[in-house]
Design an enzyme around this catalytic site. Sequence first.
Site, PDB file in Angstrom:
ATOM      1  N   CYS A 184      24.115 -17.505  -7.182  1.00 17.43           N
ATOM      2  CA  CYS A 184      23.085 -18.512  -7.450  1.00 17.43           C
ATOM      3  C   CYS A 184      22.666 -18.584  -8.917  1.00 17.43           C
ATOM      4  O   CYS A 184      22.651 -19.658  -9.523  1.00 17.43           O
ATOM      5  CB  CYS A 184      21.875 -18.282  -6.539  1.00 17.43           C
ATOM      6  SG  CYS A 184      20.954 -16.749  -6.835  1.00 17.43           S
ATOM      7  N   HIS A 221      16.519 -15.925  -5.316  1.00 21.32           N
ATOM      8  CA  HIS A 221      17.427 -17.071  -5.178  1.00 21.32           C
ATOM      9  C   HIS A 221      16.933 -18.202  -6.070  1.00 21.32           C
ATOM     10  O   HIS A 221      15.741 -18.337  -6.330  1.00 21.32           O
ATOM     11  CB  HIS A 221      17.505 -17.545  -3.732  1.00 21.32           C
ATOM     12  CG  HIS A 221      18.573 -18.573  -3.513  1.00 21.32           C
ATOM     13  ND1 HIS A 221      19.913 -18.281  -3.650  1.00 21.32           N
ATOM     14  CD2 HIS A 221      18.506 -19.899  -3.194  1.00 21.32           C
ATOM     15  CE1 HIS A 221      20.629 -19.380  -3.411  1.00 21.32           C
ATOM     16  NE2 HIS A 221      19.800 -20.374  -3.144  1.00 21.32           N
ATOM     17  N   HIS A 276      22.948 -25.673  -5.208  1.00 17.78           N
ATOM     18  CA  HIS A 276      22.854 -24.217  -5.317  1.00 17.78           C
ATOM     19  C   HIS A 276      24.069 -23.557  -4.688  1.00 17.78           C
ATOM     20  O   HIS A 276      24.838 -24.186  -3.946  1.00 17.78           O
ATOM     21  CB  HIS A 276      21.553 -23.701  -4.685  1.00 17.78           C
ATOM     22  CG  HIS A 276      21.499 -23.804  -3.194  1.00 17.78           C
ATOM     23  ND1 HIS A 276      20.804 -22.906  -2.406  1.00 17.78           N
ATOM     24  CD2 HIS A 276      22.029 -24.700  -2.321  1.00 17.78           C
ATOM     25  CE1 HIS A 276      20.910 -23.247  -1.132  1.00 17.78           C
ATOM     26  NE2 HIS A 276      21.635 -24.331  -1.055  1.00 17.78           N
TER      27      HIS A 276
END
Length: 389
Positions: free
Chosen positions: A301, A349, A361
Amino acid sequence: MASHRKSRTPGTLVAGIRTPALATAALTSVALLSQTADAAPADDDRPSLEEVEKKVDDLYRQAEAATEKYNAAKERTTKQRTRVDTLLDDVAKRTQKLNEARAELGSYAAAQYRTGAGIPDTATFLLAETPQDVFDQRQVLDRMTGRQKAAVDDYVTQQSATMRKRQEATESLRTLTETQGDLKTAKATVQKKLADARELLSQLTAEEKARLAAIEKRKQEEADRKAAELARQQAEREKAREQAAQQGGGASEGSGSAGSTGAPSAGSSYTTKAEKALAFARAQIGKPYVWGATGPGSYDCSGLTQAAWKAAGVSLPRTTYDQVNAGTTVPVSQALPGDLVFFYDDVTHVGLYIGNGMMIHAPKPGTYVREESVYYDGESSIHSVVRPA
């Protein structure tokens, strides 16, 4: 089936569970579903589907947290290795200069030996183990010629610098060993969490996998609904801003003034950079999530967001922990394309906002870079939104 076995009714699976696209990721991933399941075992102690789902969710979250620790340890290790290499190179150069200074002192000592000079010869300094030993021979220095003193001064200087650099190199090597240990520990943690998740998922029956897919579909529908609502609110806010600007009551574009909620406005410079970052991110859609990866073939990420903004000429730190501090925090309601959206209390994240309540993402192992609602794991999972440039 025994009457005390835990219930697996579908209606109890939605509320209170935060599973960020895990079920779909698991069901679509060849790696996670390579093993087929038949009928459920007769073991009454077998965990319920709710427990399996929650456990898998926890394991993936823990793996992602460990991934960010791995990224940080890898970055520290790389920097420390560079420092060690620089110090060792410096030590080698200083050692060479020390040897040259020692050779010059040796020439004086040899000359004194040949002439039979009575004064304490220069070899005294070659036997000194530390610079302090040399300075303790002050009476000898007083009886030396100017050239001899210069040679001694140079030798002392080179000896002191070499010893200092050797000590720095030793300490840096010790630190490098520690960071390499942290890197190894984080890597092992990630691998263990992912293996445990795969094991749990491999034990699900075909019926349970189908039920998980249905649950995930409902969650995605709810996330998309929330994204559409956010898009509607943002459109109304933009329309109101434009009307206020036309009436002379609002800030002009790019002025840097704050809006009604305190969020800074973004001018054309940010928009241009954000468009470049988004163009890069869109080009990565479909590439696999791989923990610790920074491209070009795969990403995790924070590796994706770092690479996207690098394409726009903006340098972001490597980890989510640092990226969250690399800009200005704005309300979710005022997020603009290009902003970074962070998730969870431990900030493990991150995604790149593209507008209309959506982001690009790299979700989790077994998935691919994709567009998804910022509410993919529920509204409460959003930690903050940061404008990086």
